[in-house]
Design an enzyme around this catalytic site. Sequence first.
Site, mmCIF file in Angstrom:
data_model
loop_
_atom_site.group_PDB
_atom_site.id
_atom_site.type_symbol
_atom_site.label_atom_id
_atom_site.label_comp_id
_atom_site.label_asym_id
_atom_site.label_seq_id
_atom_site.Cartn_x
_atom_site.Cartn_y
_atom_site.Cartn_z
ATOM 1 C CE1 TYR A 142 -2.737 -3.316 0.885
ATOM 2 C CE2 TYR A 142 -4.355 -1.578 0.687
ATOM 3 C CZ TYR A 142 -4.044 -2.917 0.707
ATOM 4 O OH TYR A 142 -5.026 -3.854 0.546
ATOM 5 C CE LYS A 189 2.463 -18.052 -0.383
ATOM 6 N NZ LYS A 189 1.599 -19.227 -0.395
ATOM 7 C CG ASP A 222 -1.297 -20.273 1.157
ATOM 8 O OD1 ASP A 222 -0.893 -20.365 2.325
ATOM 9 O OD2 ASP A 222 -0.619 -20.614 0.177
ATOM 10 C CG ASP A 246 -7.853 -4.460 2.152
ATOM 11 O OD1 ASP A 246 -9.014 -4.404 2.585
ATOM 12 O OD2 ASP A 246 -7.454 -3.790 1.184
#
Length: 495
Positions: A142, A189, A222, A246
Amino acid sequence: MNTTVSRSDDVPAPAPALTPIAVAPGDGIGPEIMAATLRILEAAGARIEPRPVEVGQEVYLRGVSSGVAPDAWEELRRTGVLLKGPITTPQGGGYKSVNVTLRKALGLYANVRPARAYAPFVATHHPQMNLVIVRENEEDLYAGIEHRQTDEVYQCLKLVTRQGCERVIRYAFEYARAHGRRKVTAMSKDNIMKLTDGLFHRVFDEVAREYPELATDHLIIDIGAARLGARPENFDVIVTLNLYGDILSDIASEVAGSVGLGGSANIGETVALFEAVHGSAPDIAGQDKANPSGLLNAAALMLTHIGQGDVAARVQNAWLRTLEDGIHTGDIAGEHTTQRVGTQAFADAVIARLGQLPERLPAVQGEAASRIQVQLSDRPRAEKVLVGTDVFLEWTDADRQPDVLGERLQRAEGENWRLDMISNRGVKVWPQGLPETNRSDHWRCRFLWRAEGVPTHADVLALLTRVAEEGLDFVKTEHLYTFDGQPGYTAGQGQ
Ligand code: NAI
């Protein structure tokens, strides 16, 4: 919102101190739901002094591209608290999202979004779910730093700082402790992004050691998102990076069945912003149809933040009782609805129930928790040593054969640099690449310093000059450093 209580000797008690809060009604349904919310707060005895600030569409249309009136900043600084209605972001170039502007300008580093079920009064498959997502709010993808580097390749920089990770992670732990939560789960991740997400995971493990009373775990994003969708009742507090947060917070609101009911807090060191999760709903604006619950729940978070957890509980319990009594706005009307009402009638129904508790849903306890202050740990700066450079090229000659490029780059090595490898979209293609690997026009060429001592910027520039003299088009360079002897870059095989 000032109630003077008489004592038995008829001497009026001093009025309780009122906390000034900045209030921006927002656009679309904003003014209606803000009016309803403020009426409920007043009736509940909130010890606040609302001070209007101008933020939103009218400000944009006056030519202020940030959407925030210049004098609003001073009020925000003074009050340190903003209760904000949703803002319409005008379509078209030149307008920034007010939310992003406020978040970045005010250092609102943590986005806190509780998501809980209100079954059976609001339909959900997960009646037991009651979790909080704490999302890093300022960094990650972002930062908005994007480039088109070649004809084929576009890049978005993911920036993650140690302070940013530590601040939001500490906030999540402090929040869990203050709110009687039992478990904090981190999601990242780091199996793929070993440096950026790896940092987040490492800082999480470090901070977790300081909170032995809380259970902790880490999930790869995930599988974490999949489990959140399938069994949200197993989660308590989740802390994660900006983009993942988000996405996760929308999954959580959706499976709770309460997108329209959720409030969120954006927490900074000196300012905090509270708002509903939903937008300005222009389709129903001005029709007295909007559900004020999201903003009301945001206001409850705000009251707890400013140390008025007792009033927050009073408001939320009356609100829960209203839901139980089947008094619903159109967006949540269903089989448990006894009376379908508009915005202001819903607020009246909540006001009429102030002082009552829900009968089936768990009642909210007044929380003493007020502002959480986060202290970052002291750390000496690492010793940084330049050991090489990655030179990124746009190149399409010779049918994109890596061996041809390798030969040309070796001619540019000079005395002191050695071409270590070439990769294409993160996959090593030289030396010994595979012919099957797809090749874009974007090549990352790694040069390592092979001479004694440490290269200077002048050595890097000399290398780049030779690369340019070879007729190769470099589009960017990235220095390779070690930090306290540890490589500050990945091997880049990425296979
Ligand atoms: P939205 O959340 O405003 O509306 C989506 C749907 O939900 C609409 O059908 C709307 O009628 C309904 N809805 C939303 N809130 C409701 C409520 N309280 N009661 C009953 N129904 C409700 O999302 P949309 O349409 O994508 O965005 C509209 C505008 O809001 C855009 O300009 C967008 O940029 C802005 N927005 C602002 C946000 C903020 O200020 N935090 C957040 C999200 C969007």
